[in-house]
Scaffold this motif. Structure first.
Motif, PDB file in Angstrom:
ATOM      1  N   GLU A 112      -7.274   7.256  -7.930  1.00 15.76           N
ATOM      2  CA  GLU A 112      -6.753   7.171  -9.302  1.00 15.76           C
ATOM      3  C   GLU A 112      -5.629   6.138  -9.403  1.00 15.76           C
ATOM      4  OE1 GLU A 112      -8.093   8.493 -11.934  1.00 15.76           O
ATOM      5  OE2 GLU A 112      -9.591   9.214 -10.501  1.00 15.76           O
ATOM      6  N   ILE A 113      -4.645   6.285  -8.496  1.00 15.20           N
ATOM      7  CA  ILE A 113      -3.467   5.406  -8.561  1.00 15.20           C
ATOM      8  C   ILE A 113      -3.866   3.946  -8.306  1.00 15.20           C
ATOM      9  CG2 ILE A 113      -1.280   4.849  -7.381  1.00 15.20           C
ATOM     10  CD1 ILE A 113      -0.823   7.824  -7.055  1.00 15.20           C
ATOM     11  N   MET A 114      -4.716   3.753  -7.321  1.00 16.78           N
ATOM     12  CA  MET A 114      -5.097   2.389  -6.956  1.00 16.78           C
ATOM     13  C   MET A 114      -5.905   1.724  -8.078  1.00 16.78           C
ATOM     14  SD  MET A 114      -7.154   1.222  -3.577  1.00 16.78           S
ATOM     15  CE  MET A 114      -5.958   1.540  -2.326  1.00 16.78           C
ATOM     16  N   ARG A 115      -6.805   2.497  -8.683  1.00 18.25           N
ATOM     17  CA  ARG A 115      -7.637   1.938  -9.746  1.00 18.25           C
ATOM     18  C   ARG A 115      -6.781   1.442 -10.904  1.00 18.25           C
ATOM     19  NH1 ARG A 115     -12.499   5.412 -11.839  1.00 18.25           N
ATOM     20  NH2 ARG A 115     -10.941   5.908 -13.373  1.00 18.25           N
ATOM     21  N   GLU A 116      -5.811   2.283 -11.259  1.00 19.54           N
ATOM     22  CA  GLU A 116      -4.922   1.954 -12.354  1.00 19.54           C
ATOM     23  C   GLU A 116      -4.098   0.706 -12.013  1.00 19.54           C
ATOM     24  OE1 GLU A 116      -5.428   3.454 -15.085  1.00 19.54           O
ATOM     25  OE2 GLU A 116      -3.807   2.267 -16.010  1.00 19.54           O
ATOM     26  N   ARG A 117      -3.571   0.687 -10.792  1.00 20.82           N
ATOM     27  CA  ARG A 117      -2.675  -0.391 -10.375  1.00 20.82           C
ATOM     28  C   ARG A 117      -3.400  -1.745 -10.249  1.00 20.82           C
ATOM     29  NH1 ARG A 117       1.986  -1.050  -7.139  1.00 20.82           N
ATOM     30  NH2 ARG A 117       2.433  -3.263  -7.443  1.00 20.82           N
ATOM     31  N   LEU A 118      -4.613  -1.702  -9.762  1.00 20.63           N
ATOM     32  CA  LEU A 118      -5.314  -2.973  -9.518  1.00 20.63           C
ATOM     33  C   LEU A 118      -6.111  -3.464 -10.726  1.00 20.63           C
ATOM     34  CD1 LEU A 118      -6.585  -2.457  -5.837  1.00 20.63           C
ATOM     35  CD2 LEU A 118      -4.527  -3.649  -6.598  1.00 20.63           C
TER      36      LEU A 118
ATOM     37  N   PRO B 273       0.810  -1.231   0.000  1.00 19.71           N
ATOM     38  CA  PRO B 273       0.000   0.000   0.000  1.00 19.71           C
ATOM     39  C   PRO B 273       0.841   1.277   0.000  1.00 19.71           C
ATOM     40  CG  PRO B 273      -0.201  -1.172   2.085  1.00 19.71           C
ATOM     41  CD  PRO B 273       0.554  -2.068   1.170  1.00 19.71           C
ATOM     42  N   ALA B 274       2.141   1.162   0.326  1.00 20.80           N
ATOM     43  CA  ALA B 274       3.001   2.352   0.264  1.00 20.80           C
ATOM     44  C   ALA B 274       3.022   2.906  -1.159  1.00 20.80           C
ATOM     45  CB  ALA B 274       4.417   1.996   0.707  1.00 20.80           C
ATOM     46  N   GLU B 275       2.685   2.049  -2.126  1.00 18.39           N
ATOM     47  CA  GLU B 275       2.708   2.497  -3.521  1.00 18.39           C
ATOM     48  C   GLU B 275       1.349   2.996  -3.998  1.00 18.39           C
ATOM     49  OE1 GLU B 275       4.134  -0.977  -5.514  1.00 18.39           O
ATOM     50  OE2 GLU B 275       5.938  -1.017  -4.275  1.00 18.39           O
ATOM     51  N   ILE B 276       0.295   2.693  -3.256  1.00 20.07           N
ATOM     52  CA  ILE B 276      -1.034   3.046  -3.798  1.00 20.07           C
ATOM     53  C   ILE B 276      -1.943   3.787  -2.814  1.00 20.07           C
ATOM     54  CG2 ILE B 276      -1.148   1.285  -5.628  1.00 20.07           C
ATOM     55  CD1 ILE B 276      -2.743  -0.470  -3.695  1.00 20.07           C
ATOM     56  N   ILE B 277      -1.529   3.930  -1.567  1.00 19.83           N
ATOM     57  CA  ILE B 277      -2.343   4.717  -0.631  1.00 19.83           C
ATOM     58  C   ILE B 277      -1.569   5.986  -0.303  1.00 19.83           C
ATOM     59  CG2 ILE B 277      -3.308   4.809   1.712  1.00 19.83           C
ATOM     60  CD1 ILE B 277      -4.634   2.318   1.197  1.00 19.83           C
TER      61      ILE B 277
ATOM     62  N   SER C 163     -12.117  -0.252   2.706  1.00 24.02           N
ATOM     63  CA  SER C 163     -13.160   0.553   2.103  1.00 24.02           C
ATOM     64  C   SER C 163     -12.645   1.290   0.856  1.00 24.02           C
ATOM     65  CB  SER C 163     -13.638   1.543   3.169  1.00 24.02           C
ATOM     66  OG  SER C 163     -14.640   2.344   2.685  1.00 24.02           O
ATOM     67  N   VAL C 164     -11.426   1.800   0.955  1.00 16.95           N
ATOM     68  CA  VAL C 164     -10.821   2.516  -0.164  1.00 16.95           C
ATOM     69  C   VAL C 164     -10.567   1.554  -1.336  1.00 16.95           C
ATOM     70  CG1 VAL C 164      -8.691   3.722  -0.830  1.00 16.95           C
ATOM     71  CG2 VAL C 164      -9.803   4.293   1.323  1.00 16.95           C
ATOM     72  N   VAL C 165     -10.121   0.351  -1.031  1.00 15.80           N
ATOM     73  CA  VAL C 165      -9.903  -0.648  -2.090  1.00 15.80           C
ATOM     74  C   VAL C 165     -11.243  -1.017  -2.735  1.00 15.80           C
ATOM     75  CG1 VAL C 165      -9.092  -2.993  -2.620  1.00 15.80           C
ATOM     76  CG2 VAL C 165      -7.802  -1.580  -1.004  1.00 15.80           C
ATOM     77  N   ALA C 166     -12.272  -1.185  -1.914  1.00 11.67           N
ATOM     78  CA  ALA C 166     -13.598  -1.552  -2.444  1.00 11.67           C
ATOM     79  C   ALA C 166     -14.080  -0.495  -3.432  1.00 11.67           C
ATOM     80  CB  ALA C 166     -14.594  -1.715  -1.303  1.00 11.67           C
TER      81      ALA C 166
ATOM     82  N   VAL D  79      -3.300  -9.387  -2.342  1.00  6.11           N
ATOM     83  CA  VAL D  79      -3.327  -9.114  -0.907  1.00  6.11           C
ATOM     84  C   VAL D  79      -2.748  -7.709  -0.733  1.00  6.11           C
ATOM     85  CG1 VAL D  79      -2.347  -9.701   1.345  1.00  6.11           C
ATOM     86  CG2 VAL D  79      -3.115 -11.524  -0.186  1.00  6.11           C
ATOM     87  N   ILE D  80      -3.526  -6.827  -0.108  1.00 10.45           N
ATOM     88  CA  ILE D  80      -3.089  -5.444   0.103  1.00 10.45           C
ATOM     89  C   ILE D  80      -3.155  -5.177   1.600  1.00 10.45           C
ATOM     90  CG2 ILE D  80      -3.538  -3.026  -0.507  1.00 10.45           C
ATOM     91  CD1 ILE D  80      -5.509  -4.640  -2.700  1.00 10.45           C
ATOM     92  N   PRO D  81      -2.019  -5.121   2.293  1.00 12.61           N
ATOM     93  CA  PRO D  81      -2.053  -4.932   3.743  1.00 12.61           C
ATOM     94  C   PRO D  81      -2.823  -3.661   4.136  1.00 12.61           C
ATOM     95  CG  PRO D  81       0.166  -5.433   3.004  1.00 12.61           C
ATOM     96  CD  PRO D  81      -0.650  -5.241   1.782  1.00 12.61           C
ATOM     97  N   GLY D  82      -3.492  -3.724   5.281  1.00  7.89           N
ATOM     98  CA  GLY D  82      -4.263  -2.573   5.742  1.00  7.89           C
ATOM     99  C   GLY D  82      -3.417  -1.568   6.497  1.00  7.89           C
ATOM    100  N   PHE D  83      -4.076  -0.461   6.903  1.00 10.54           N
ATOM    101  CA  PHE D  83      -3.572   0.449   7.928  1.00 10.54           C
ATOM    102  C   PHE D  83      -2.593   1.540   7.466  1.00 10.54           C
ATOM    103  CE2 PHE D  83      -1.174   0.543  12.292  1.00 10.54           C
ATOM    104  CZ  PHE D  83      -1.981   1.572  12.762  1.00 10.54           C
TER     105      PHE D  83
END
Ligand code: ASP
Length: 441
Positions: free
Chosen positions: A152-158, A133-137, A191-194, A165-169
């Motif tokens: 934006e970044i997460m949508r593109e990446r996933l 998540p350091a790369e997408i949150i 929630s953000v990933v969802a 598996v994306i660690p929380g927190f």
């Protein structure tokens, strides 16, 4: 169908728990994006890995030797890895972490390693891709979560990753340093990933079978709520019910994605569905009952108050100038009561009183402390006659004196004020009249 699935710390505290998690994920191929917490407590006086990490980091900051603390934390993971029969070594990771701790890489970095390492273990166990998540949150320079950039970044990446598996927190600041959400923040990650992957549902797996109608410390074995709206949940959480991290609601609510609270130890239970709105009939008239102690009422009386223009505004201005927010403000013709948190109010009490005298010249002004507020929440109350009547007669039978009543204009909740010492008895009486008696009728 696409599901984002978050597991809390107790669901991942040991190899045995991890196996249950693996079974849950494998039983439904829609469970594609997995958000783990750090290993939590295995038994009631166990220590969560997140707390071990904070303590270890603080010891390093004091210049103490941390090798044995690191070994203990490593031991927690080793036990899980061996229990799962995985061929995975975290030796290099722990060597790096020890080095970073000694170089004081930050408390947030320290705490985040709990989720990071658990993510590595879970990804290896499931055969899913690990996404850091350091790369997408993303957090901004001031350390605030940057939801749009993240989205934006997460949508593109996933987009092209089917199972992850994306660690929380945690996530990262613009300079790359690690930043965490506040405690319990893996709920927010889920929630953000969802939202980013446009999930059909956000499953949040924990160790209870859903949101309970009321506090199990007050009523033993309360019923589980089947369906609750975001607005009802907000009312209950505000009054002390602990369900999800507060910031976990917004990202999914915005997209109309329901949250399903589930129990890792009883996967057959349907849990609680949290939705924007529903035409489903609630099981009981009342959805939930929650409350808090420690309020103080400031009662202001003045003849002809009702015809004095700006009276309420001047009263509230005094509270505002003293930086005290008010909870409720029931009023009569010549009376007005302001309810505030006692702990915030006590030290400013005399300044507020003199401010009120100057601002509105009341005939009398008195105060009553040690009050509790109870919220009786339910979308079903609107359609039912006699709810308030039932509530008040139940409290009368329980010999609870009602100090205040406030019904929100939405008819979603009724707030009653009682003495602190009557709090538990009042909640039990309300539970009995709305839940127990509806169950048996
Ligand atoms: N592990 C973190 C905590 O204990 C975050 C989380 O579990 O959601 O607060």
């Amino acid at each position: 169908m696409k599901k984002v699935v978050k597991f809390g710390g107790s669901s991942l505290a040991s190899a045995g728990q991890m196996k249950k998690v693996g079974d849950i994920i494998r039983s439904d191929e829609a469970r594609r994006y997995i958000v783990p917490s750090a290993p939590g407590k295995r038994f009631s006086d166990d220590t969560k890995v997140t707390d071990m990490l904070y303590q270890c980091y603080d010891a390093a900051a004091r210049g103490e030797e941390i090798d044995s603390r690191i070994a203990q934390i490593h031991g927690r993971y080793r036990e899980i890895i061996e229990g799962l029969g995985l061929n995975l070594s975290l030796d290099d990771e722990f060597a790096l972490i020890t080095d970073y701790f000694k170089r004081q890489a930050g408390r947030d970095y320290a705490a985040s390693r709990g989720e990071y390492l658990n993510g590595l273990v879970l990804a290896a166990y499931l055969g899913f891709r690990f996404v850091d998540p350091a790369e997408i949150i993303c957090f901004d320079e001031r350390g605030n979560f940057d939801s749009e950039k993240t989205h934006e970044i997460m949508r593109e990446r996933l987009k092209n990753i089917e199972y992850a598996v994306i660690p929380g927190f945690y996530g990262a600041m613009p300079d790359g340093s690690i930043k965490t959400f506040s405690r319990g923040g893996s709920d927010v990650t889920g929630s953000v990933v969802a939202r980013a992957v446009r999930a059909d549902v956000y499953e949040n797996w924990t160790d209870v079978s859903g949101v309970l109608v009321t506090d199990p410390h007050i009523v033993s074995n309360p019923e589980v709520i089947e369906t609750i709206t975001y607005r009802e949940l907000r009312e209950l959480s505000y009054m002390g019910a602990t369900v999800l991290h507060e910031d976990a609601i917004f990202p999914v609510r915005k997209e109309g994605i329901p949250i399903n609270i589930r129990n890792t130890n009883r996967p057959e239970d349907p849990g609680t569905l949290i939705v924007e709105s529903t035409c489903r009939q609630p099981r009981f008239t009342v959805t939930g009952i929650a409350g808090k102690k420690g309020f103080c009422a400031i009662n202001i009386e003045k003849d002809m108050m009702n015809s004095e223009l700006g009276f309420g505004r001047r009263v509230l201005q005094v509270f505002e100038e003293n930086e005290i927010s008010f909870e409720h403000m029931p009023s009569g013709i010549d009376t007005l009561t302001v309810l505030v948190h006692q702990s915030e109010f006590v030290e400013k009490e005399q300044t507020v009183i003199s401010g009120l005298h100057r601002a509105v010249h009341p005939d009398t002004l008195d105060m009553e402390g040690d009050l509790a507020l109870i919220a009786v929440v339910g979308r079903g109350m609107k359609a039912k006659k006699g709810t308030a009547g039932l509530l008040f007669s139940a409290l009368a039978h329980a010999r609870v004196n009602i100090k205040m009543i406030d019904q929100g204009s939405s008819e979603l909740n009724i707030i009653v004020g009682v003495r602190n010492e009557d709090f538990e008895a009042a909640i039990r009486a309300i539970y009995d009249v709305f839940i127990t008696s509806e169950l048996t009728s």
